[in-house]
Design an enzyme around this catalytic site. Structure first.
Site, mmCIF file in Angstrom:
data_model
loop_
_atom_site.group_PDB
_atom_site.id
_atom_site.type_symbol
_atom_site.label_atom_id
_atom_site.label_comp_id
_atom_site.label_asym_id
_atom_site.label_seq_id
_atom_site.Cartn_x
_atom_site.Cartn_y
_atom_site.Cartn_z
ATOM 1 N N GLU A 131 -9.348 -0.975 5.489
ATOM 2 C CA GLU A 131 -10.056 -1.574 4.353
ATOM 3 C C GLU A 131 -10.704 -2.889 4.766
ATOM 4 O OE1 GLU A 131 -6.766 -2.002 1.593
ATOM 5 O OE2 GLU A 131 -5.840 -0.279 2.540
ATOM 6 N N ASP A 181 1.525 -1.605 6.406
ATOM 7 C CA ASP A 181 0.780 -2.377 5.415
ATOM 8 C C ASP A 181 0.502 -3.739 6.047
ATOM 9 O OD1 ASP A 181 -0.408 -3.283 3.153
ATOM 10 O OD2 ASP A 181 1.302 -2.959 1.813
ATOM 11 N N HIS A 223 -11.511 -0.343 -0.432
ATOM 12 C CA HIS A 223 -10.210 0.248 -0.063
ATOM 13 C C HIS A 223 -10.412 1.679 0.463
ATOM 14 C CE1 HIS A 223 -6.020 1.298 -0.293
ATOM 15 N NE2 HIS A 223 -5.687 0.215 -0.961
ATOM 16 N N ARG A 252 -6.875 7.951 -6.841
ATOM 17 C CA ARG A 252 -6.134 7.819 -5.575
ATOM 18 C C ARG A 252 -6.898 8.487 -4.430
ATOM 19 N NH1 ARG A 252 -2.783 4.382 -4.117
ATOM 20 N NH2 ARG A 252 -1.366 4.742 -5.872
ATOM 21 N N ARG A 285 -11.768 -1.242 -10.277
ATOM 22 C CA ARG A 285 -11.498 0.169 -9.982
ATOM 23 C C ARG A 285 -11.058 0.965 -11.205
ATOM 24 N NH1 ARG A 285 -5.760 0.740 -6.692
ATOM 25 N NH2 ARG A 285 -4.478 -0.530 -8.076
ATOM 26 N N GLN A 325 -2.553 -5.264 -10.367
ATOM 27 C CA GLN A 325 -2.706 -4.967 -8.938
ATOM 28 C C GLN A 325 -4.142 -4.512 -8.626
ATOM 29 O OE1 GLN A 325 -0.480 -4.497 -6.180
ATOM 30 N NE2 GLN A 325 -0.997 -2.581 -5.198
HETATM 31 O O1 LIG Z 1 -1.156 1.809 -5.043
HETATM 32 P P1 LIG Z 1 -2.348 0.885 -5.020
HETATM 33 O O2 LIG Z 1 -2.305 -0.142 -6.101
HETATM 34 O O3 LIG Z 1 -3.625 1.649 -5.006
HETATM 35 O O4 LIG Z 1 -2.252 0.099 -3.641
HETATM 36 C C1 LIG Z 1 -2.237 0.780 -2.435
HETATM 37 C C2 LIG Z 1 -2.112 -0.202 -1.276
HETATM 38 O O5 LIG Z 1 -3.280 -0.983 -1.219
HETATM 39 C C3 LIG Z 1 -3.379 -1.880 -0.093
HETATM 40 O O6 LIG Z 1 -3.567 -1.192 1.083
HETATM 41 C C4 LIG Z 1 -2.199 -2.800 -0.034
HETATM 42 O O7 LIG Z 1 -2.163 -3.549 1.173
HETATM 43 C C5 LIG Z 1 -0.900 -2.059 -0.198
HETATM 44 O O8 LIG Z 1 0.154 -3.006 -0.355
HETATM 45 C C6 LIG Z 1 -0.937 -1.152 -1.412
HETATM 46 O O9 LIG Z 1 0.282 -0.455 -1.510
#
Ligand SMILES: O=P(O)(O)OC[C@H]1O[C@H](O)[C@H](O)[C@@H](O)[C@@H]1O
Length: 296
Positions: free
Chosen positions: A271, A197, A152, A61, A83, A78
């Site tokens: 990002e 966001d 990111h 993080r 990563r 996600q």
């Molecule tokens: O919590 P993660 O999977 O690392 O994602 C963190 C964030 O990433 C990006 O910025 C997306 O636009 C967000 O929608 C998401 O919450």
């Protein structure tokens, strides 16, 4: 030595510290090839959560995780598999203007959640005021594949209420918080005072992030586009340059186990990537995207 590596008990490199003669330093974990620290002109420029988990499973993080081959939720997990996988350190090279380090991720048992064969090379060039990142994807499969990708970046700020992002005026954006699409940004400088966001489409080559306290960093997109041989559809889709703007703010922060409740005040994610129309790559073809962060 411009590079110091840390190994685990089996001798596997798990962390690479890149040191430039100017005193700039970048720390890269092989887990995700995640850059967790970038010190330039004596100051830390990236945010890393004090609750970040280094278990070689979860994404780290903070810093600069690599989103690939999928931005957000979708067919696979996600933000994809880059990563959360181990990247091999290929070595370093002294350059006239800094130090270059290379990392590699190839398809394996660990990446098979995404069914394709691929090769991803990540080149980090560290110099006095710059961190230049280049991501190259080669389709080593026998059929075409598509992907979205993004760097990111979590920027560190002393006070998020002073953050201003310039260069987004008149851009079309989607707001994922209010679930509104096709909005147009009318501000010269985008600020943060609530959960944000957003995905800004067709952003310009350079976006300036003013982090307050006289700290300004430019994000320059160099060739978030193709090299080598491409079909015309690829040439079309790669011209997208997206900026995602994210801060979880108070409520969402509390729901994140790897993020401190108050840390939303110390960070902003801006990002760069291509997450609109997926990039489509034929077998044997290669795509390359580059982002340079410069301390102004
Ligand atoms: O919590 P993660 O999977 O690392 O994602 C963190 C964030 O990433 C990006 O910025 C997306 O636009 C967000 O929608 C998401 O919450």
């Amino acid at each position: 030595m411009p590079v110091k590596t840390t190994t685990d008990n089996s001798g596997k490199v798990i962390k690479v510290v890149i040191i430039d003669t100017s005193g700039s330093v970048a720390v890269v974990y092989n887990h995700g090839a995640t850059i967790t620290s970038w010190v330039s002109q004596g100051k830390e420029r990236l945010f890393l959560s004090k609750n970040a988990v280094f278990d070689n499973q979860k994404p780290i993080r903070g810093g600069i995780p690599i989103v690939f081959p999928q931005f957000g939720p979708g067919d696979i997990r996600q933000h994809g598999i880059a990563r959360i996988n181990y990247w091999e350190f290929l070595g370093y090279k002294d350059e006239i203007n800094g130090v270059k380090a290379k990392f590699l991720l190839k398809d394996s048992e660990a990446t098979k959640e995404w069914i394709h064969s691929f090769r991803l090379t990540y080149t980090i060039l560290l110099s006095e005021n710059n961190l230049s990142l280049s991501l190259e994807c080669t389709n080593t499969d026998t059929s075409p594949f598509t992907f979205t990708t993004l760097l990111h970046t979590y920027f560190r700020t002393l006070d998020v209420s002073n953050v201003k992002v310039g260069g987004l005026k008149n851009l079309k954006y989607n707001d994922k918080v209010t679930k509104q699409e096709n909005l147009v940004e009318d501000r010269e400088a985008v600020t943060v005072s609530k959960s944000e966001d957003r995905i800004y489409y067709n952003a310009p080559e350079t976006v300036i992030v003013d982090l307050g306290s006289n700290e300004r960093i430019s994000i320059e997109k160099k060739n978030f586009n193709d090299i080598g041989k491409y079909d015309t559809s690829v040439l079309f889709t790669i011209t997208w340059f997206i900026i995602v703007f994210w801060n979880p703010w108070e409520e969402l922060s509390k729901g994140m186990s790897d993020f401190g409740d108050e840390e939303y005040k110390e960070m902003v994610c801006v990002e760069a990537g291509t997450v609109g129309e997926p990039i489509s790559l034929e077998p044997g073809y290669e795509w390359k995207g580059e982002m340079t962060l410069t301390v102004l």
